[in-house]
Design a protein around this motif. Sequence first.
Motif, PDB file in Angstrom:
ATOM      1  N   PRO A   1       0.750  -1.190   0.141  1.00  0.00           N
ATOM      2  CA  PRO A   1       0.087  -0.151   0.042  1.00  0.00           C
ATOM      3  C   PRO A   1       0.868   1.224  -0.037  1.00  0.00           C
ATOM      4  O   PRO A   1       1.957   1.328   0.512  1.00  0.00           O
ATOM      5  CB  PRO A   1      -0.793  -0.202   1.257  1.00  0.00           C
ATOM      6  N   SER A   2       0.553   2.213  -0.670  1.00  0.00           N
ATOM      7  CA  SER A   2       1.037   3.268  -0.679  1.00  0.00           C
ATOM      8  C   SER A   2       1.076   4.253   0.504  1.00  0.00           C
ATOM      9  O   SER A   2       0.177   4.153   1.289  1.00  0.00           O
ATOM     10  CB  SER A   2       0.635   4.411  -1.911  1.00  0.00           C
ATOM     11  N   VAL A   3       2.116   4.955   0.912  1.00  0.00           N
ATOM     12  CA  VAL A   3       2.176   5.949   2.124  1.00  0.00           C
ATOM     13  C   VAL A   3       1.319   6.920   1.779  1.00  0.00           C
ATOM     14  O   VAL A   3       1.648   7.619   0.834  1.00  0.00           O
ATOM     15  CB  VAL A   3       3.789   6.123   2.598  1.00  0.00           C
ATOM     16  N   PRO A   4       0.374   7.238   2.730  1.00  0.00           N
ATOM     17  CA  PRO A   4      -0.468   8.546   2.578  1.00  0.00           C
ATOM     18  C   PRO A   4       0.236   9.695   2.708  1.00  0.00           C
ATOM     19  O   PRO A   4       1.158   9.933   3.342  1.00  0.00           O
ATOM     20  CB  PRO A   4      -1.402   8.409   3.901  1.00  0.00           C
TER      21      PRO A   4
ATOM     22  N   GLU B   1      -2.967   9.951  12.283  1.00  0.00           N
ATOM     23  CA  GLU B   1      -3.179   8.446  12.309  1.00  0.00           C
ATOM     24  C   GLU B   1      -3.144   8.292  10.709  1.00  0.00           C
ATOM     25  O   GLU B   1      -3.998   8.710   9.975  1.00  0.00           O
ATOM     26  CB  GLU B   1      -4.215   7.603  13.022  1.00  0.00           C
ATOM     27  N   GLY B   2      -2.419   7.244  10.288  1.00  0.00           N
ATOM     28  CA  GLY B   2      -2.312   6.716   9.241  1.00  0.00           C
ATOM     29  C   GLY B   2      -1.294   7.542   8.290  1.00  0.00           C
ATOM     30  O   GLY B   2      -0.811   7.262   7.188  1.00  0.00           O
ATOM     31  N   SER B   3      -0.876   8.773   8.724  1.00  0.00           N
ATOM     32  CA  SER B   3       0.055   9.527   8.022  1.00  0.00           C
ATOM     33  C   SER B   3       1.344   9.708   8.878  1.00  0.00           C
ATOM     34  O   SER B   3       1.309  10.204   9.999  1.00  0.00           O
ATOM     35  CB  SER B   3      -0.645  10.997   7.745  1.00  0.00           C
ATOM     36  N   PRO B   4       2.529   9.156   8.395  1.00  0.00           N
ATOM     37  CA  PRO B   4       3.743   9.314   9.007  1.00  0.00           C
ATOM     38  C   PRO B   4       4.160  10.645   9.348  1.00  0.00           C
ATOM     39  O   PRO B   4       3.790  11.587   8.637  1.00  0.00           O
ATOM     40  CB  PRO B   4       4.833   8.412   8.328  1.00  0.00           C
TER      41      PRO B   4
END
Length: 400
Positions: free
Chosen positions: A2-5, A359-362
């Motif tokens: 999966p791509s990184v958001p 959350e979900g985004s580094p």
Amino acid sequence: MPSVPAAPLSGITVIDLSHVYNGPYATFLMAMAGATVIKVEPHGGEHLRSRGDMGGAALPFAMLNSNKRCVTLNLKAERGKALLREMVARADVLVENFAPGVMDRLGLGAADLRTLNPRLIYGSSSGYGKSGPYRDYPAMDLVMQAMCGVISVTGQPDQPPVKAGPALCDFSAGVHLYGAVMTALFQRERTGEGCVVEVTMQDSVYASLASNLGMLHARGGAVPPRTGNRHGGLGISPYNAYATRDGHVVINAPGDAHFRAILDVIGRADLKDDPRFNTRAARVAHMQEVDALLEAWTSLHTKQDVADRLLAVSVPCAPVRELSEVVRDRNMHERGSLQWVDHPGLGRVVLPHSPMVFEGSPRVPLQPSVALGADNEAVFGTWLGRSDAELEELSRAGVI
């Protein structure tokens, strides 16, 4: 895989004309949320950078200007103004915290710039706002603390008032300015139009005085001006800083269950039914006795031991830590809120990341602040398309 958001503000470009604390903190939050922030400074650097020779301002500048591109631009020169207008035409947000009227006198006010770019969010912050009788009063954090009532409620009741230690008016305004710009960006998604947002230091602080204002309302002229480390509304007991063997610890027991737990820890369960202590109202009426009871116990232990014992039974409590302890806080370092960074000008230092976690985004990697004008070539050359020869000529002319 999966791509990184992408970071929440990826693709947003911010022109940062602000200085010192409140504006730079707002744009720092934008940068750490992924926006491209271009910090525009005069040739001598913004005020905080130029305070670095006094020994205490170099680190604050680094704290508030991570992940920003830094350029120099003479906004008193016509060609400097022209370059800024080119930047604004391509930007999403402009932030400034000059005194009201300064940008208008330069011909770079909100109306002028939004004519060039109707989608622009123009964010401004000042002490008292661009309207009202205080419009032209100079404003710094100390002055604002006095005007807003912060100093009057800070300190011991039998001592002169003192300012709050942190620059809370500046940073409160910075947080509100960030919120205002984000709200305007959300509105633009619906309407396609930008707007002007304004935040004042005075307006930003008022709500933080809620406990003190509540006491003013309830007691009128009988309200004490300062409560020391006790509750601002004198409505909770225990609520204070208590001496320990190696410093102090703060304890706040807002509910009866909290106080009963404290009595168990300190070995005074026999007082649970004492009419002086068995309700919050009774404890407030016997505040000095409550404080004496607790300090007789805390003074026998270290501040961390007191905190550990009370936290184990869910009583709100913390050691009063020195700044040297705070910068090494294991919770903030583990979460990434504080990070050790090798800064090109300061060496190895601790710098803050944004308090906001998506959350979900580094987390956006923390990049140290750069030297004055370090990104002139990248911004004016690569982004705006000026050749090397043009950049050299602009530099000779004192424009950049």
